[in-house]
Design a protein around this motif. Structure first.
Motif, PDB file in Angstrom:
ATOM      1  N   THR A 238     -27.723  22.495  15.450  1.00  0.00           N
ATOM      2  CA  THR A 238     -26.417  23.499  15.430  1.00  0.00           C
ATOM      3  C   THR A 238     -26.422  23.706  17.040  1.00  0.00           C
ATOM      4  O   THR A 238     -25.427  24.654  16.929  1.00  0.00           O
ATOM      5  N   HIS A 239     -27.743  23.450  17.414  1.00  0.00           N
ATOM      6  CA  HIS A 239     -27.932  25.153  18.712  1.00  0.00           C
ATOM      7  C   HIS A 239     -27.546  23.873  19.713  1.00  0.00           C
ATOM      8  O   HIS A 239     -27.498  24.336  20.793  1.00  0.00           O
ATOM      9  N   SER A 240     -27.615  22.325  19.730  1.00  0.00           N
ATOM     10  CA  SER A 240     -26.972  21.193  20.524  1.00  0.00           C
ATOM     11  C   SER A 240     -25.694  22.095  20.846  1.00  0.00           C
ATOM     12  O   SER A 240     -25.166  21.351  20.864  1.00  0.00           O
ATOM     13  N   GLY A 241     -25.488  21.076  22.120  1.00  0.00           N
ATOM     14  CA  GLY A 241     -24.056  21.090  22.795  1.00  0.00           C
ATOM     15  C   GLY A 241     -23.223  19.531  22.475  1.00  0.00           C
ATOM     16  O   GLY A 241     -23.598  19.234  21.473  1.00  0.00           O
ATOM     17  N   THR A 242     -22.706  19.385  22.721  1.00  0.00           N
ATOM     18  CA  THR A 242     -21.192  19.072  22.723  1.00  0.00           C
ATOM     19  C   THR A 242     -22.072  17.590  23.153  1.00  0.00           C
ATOM     20  O   THR A 242     -21.415  15.985  22.955  1.00  0.00           O
ATOM     21  N   GLY A 243     -23.511  17.034  24.282  1.00  0.00           N
ATOM     22  CA  GLY A 243     -23.723  16.446  24.723  1.00  0.00           C
ATOM     23  C   GLY A 243     -24.262  15.067  24.088  1.00  0.00           C
ATOM     24  O   GLY A 243     -24.308  15.298  22.917  1.00  0.00           O
ATOM     25  N   ASN A 244     -24.600  13.586  24.562  1.00  0.00           N
ATOM     26  CA  ASN A 244     -25.595  12.844  23.687  1.00  0.00           C
ATOM     27  C   ASN A 244     -26.939  13.193  24.334  1.00  0.00           C
ATOM     28  O   ASN A 244     -27.809  12.084  24.220  1.00  0.00           O
ATOM     29  N   GLU A 245     -27.635  14.319  24.661  1.00  0.00           N
ATOM     30  CA  GLU A 245     -29.127  14.572  25.111  1.00  0.00           C
ATOM     31  C   GLU A 245     -29.868  14.994  24.434  1.00  0.00           C
ATOM     32  O   GLU A 245     -29.914  16.525  25.156  1.00  0.00           O
ATOM     33  N   CYS A 246     -29.629  15.280  22.910  1.00  0.00           N
ATOM     34  CA  CYS A 246     -30.259  15.393  22.163  1.00  0.00           C
ATOM     35  C   CYS A 246     -31.479  15.276  21.335  1.00  0.00           C
ATOM     36  O   CYS A 246     -31.540  13.622  21.170  1.00  0.00           O
ATOM     37  N   VAL A 247     -32.234  15.639  20.250  1.00  0.00           N
ATOM     38  CA  VAL A 247     -32.915  14.754  19.003  1.00  0.00           C
ATOM     39  C   VAL A 247     -32.951  14.535  17.916  1.00  0.00           C
ATOM     40  O   VAL A 247     -31.685  15.912  17.459  1.00  0.00           O
ATOM     41  N   GLU A 248     -32.699  14.099  16.832  1.00  0.00           N
ATOM     42  CA  GLU A 248     -31.816  14.044  16.095  1.00  0.00           C
ATOM     43  C   GLU A 248     -32.530  13.772  14.612  1.00  0.00           C
ATOM     44  O   GLU A 248     -33.826  13.336  14.900  1.00  0.00           O
ATOM     45  N   VAL A 249     -32.484  14.022  13.822  1.00  0.00           N
ATOM     46  CA  VAL A 249     -33.090  14.609  12.805  1.00  0.00           C
ATOM     47  C   VAL A 249     -32.536  13.894  11.482  1.00  0.00           C
ATOM     48  O   VAL A 249     -31.748  13.587  11.432  1.00  0.00           O
ATOM     49  N   ALA A 250     -33.394  12.754  10.467  1.00  0.00           N
ATOM     50  CA  ALA A 250     -32.813  12.359   9.450  1.00  0.00           C
ATOM     51  C   ALA A 250     -34.145  12.417   8.454  1.00  0.00           C
ATOM     52  O   ALA A 250     -34.806  12.470   8.720  1.00  0.00           O
ATOM     53  N   TRP A 251     -33.417  13.199   7.330  1.00  0.00           N
ATOM     54  CA  TRP A 251     -34.554  13.282   6.051  1.00  0.00           C
ATOM     55  C   TRP A 251     -34.595  11.830   5.346  1.00  0.00           C
ATOM     56  O   TRP A 251     -33.243  11.504   5.048  1.00  0.00           O
ATOM     57  N   LEU A 252     -35.976  11.835   5.195  1.00  0.00           N
ATOM     58  CA  LEU A 252     -35.843   9.814   4.205  1.00  0.00           C
ATOM     59  C   LEU A 252     -36.341  10.169   2.994  1.00  0.00           C
ATOM     60  O   LEU A 252     -36.748  11.193   2.581  1.00  0.00           O
TER      61      LEU A 252
ATOM     62  N   GLY B  53     -37.566   2.516   5.948  1.00  0.00           N
ATOM     63  CA  GLY B  53     -36.127   1.973   6.208  1.00  0.00           C
ATOM     64  C   GLY B  53     -35.143   3.140   6.700  1.00  0.00           C
ATOM     65  O   GLY B  53     -35.327   3.614   5.839  1.00  0.00           O
ATOM     66  N   LEU B  54     -34.736   3.274   7.745  1.00  0.00           N
ATOM     67  CA  LEU B  54     -33.671   3.854   8.662  1.00  0.00           C
ATOM     68  C   LEU B  54     -31.903   3.355   8.311  1.00  0.00           C
ATOM     69  O   LEU B  54     -31.174   3.447   9.179  1.00  0.00           O
ATOM     70  N   THR B  55     -31.898   2.025   7.853  1.00  0.00           N
ATOM     71  CA  THR B  55     -30.298   1.977   7.781  1.00  0.00           C
ATOM     72  C   THR B  55     -29.916   2.863   7.751  1.00  0.00           C
ATOM     73  O   THR B  55     -28.777   2.900   7.802  1.00  0.00           O
ATOM     74  N   GLY B  56     -29.890   3.393   6.613  1.00  0.00           N
ATOM     75  CA  GLY B  56     -28.523   4.290   5.067  1.00  0.00           C
ATOM     76  C   GLY B  56     -29.141   5.499   6.292  1.00  0.00           C
ATOM     77  O   GLY B  56     -29.148   6.690   5.167  1.00  0.00           O
ATOM     78  N   ALA B  57     -30.257   5.673   6.824  1.00  0.00           N
ATOM     79  CA  ALA B  57     -30.633   7.774   7.137  1.00  0.00           C
ATOM     80  C   ALA B  57     -29.085   8.053   8.058  1.00  0.00           C
ATOM     81  O   ALA B  57     -28.663   7.319   8.579  1.00  0.00           O
ATOM     82  N   ARG B  58     -28.899   9.612   7.096  1.00  0.00           N
ATOM     83  CA  ARG B  58     -28.293  10.291   8.092  1.00  0.00           C
ATOM     84  C   ARG B  58     -28.220  11.400   9.632  1.00  0.00           C
ATOM     85  O   ARG B  58     -29.315  11.860   8.960  1.00  0.00           O
TER      86      ARG B  58
END
Length: 70
Positions: free
Chosen positions: A14-28, A4-9
């Motif tokens: 920190t090297h990403s810029g402020t835009g929305n063109e990034c890869v996001e990661v979540a510890w599951l 389940g990914l519902t509660g994923a954070r």
């Protein structure tokens, strides 16, 4: 196996810029790692088992994925 990914954070590097063109990661659960595109947070996510993530992250650190010069 369903994870389940519902509660994923989700977070960006920190090297990403402020835009929305990034890869996001979540510890599951159970050491698994989720990866998604920040432009489409409701879209699909890749799920890596712990050993797969370790191999991928090690390859990134070792430069295995650098694009060859053309």
């Amino acid at each position: 196996m369903t994870i389940g990914l519902t509660g994923a954070r989700w977070f960006k590097s920190t090297h990403s810029g402020t835009g929305n063109e990034c890869v996001e990661v979540a510890w599951l659960e159970a050491g698994n790692v989720g990866v998604r595109d920040s432009k489409d947070p409701a879209g699909p996510a890749l799920i890596f088992a712990p050993g797969q993530w370790d191999a991928f992250a090690g390859g990134v650190r070792d430069g295995e994925f650098h694009r060859p010069a053309s």
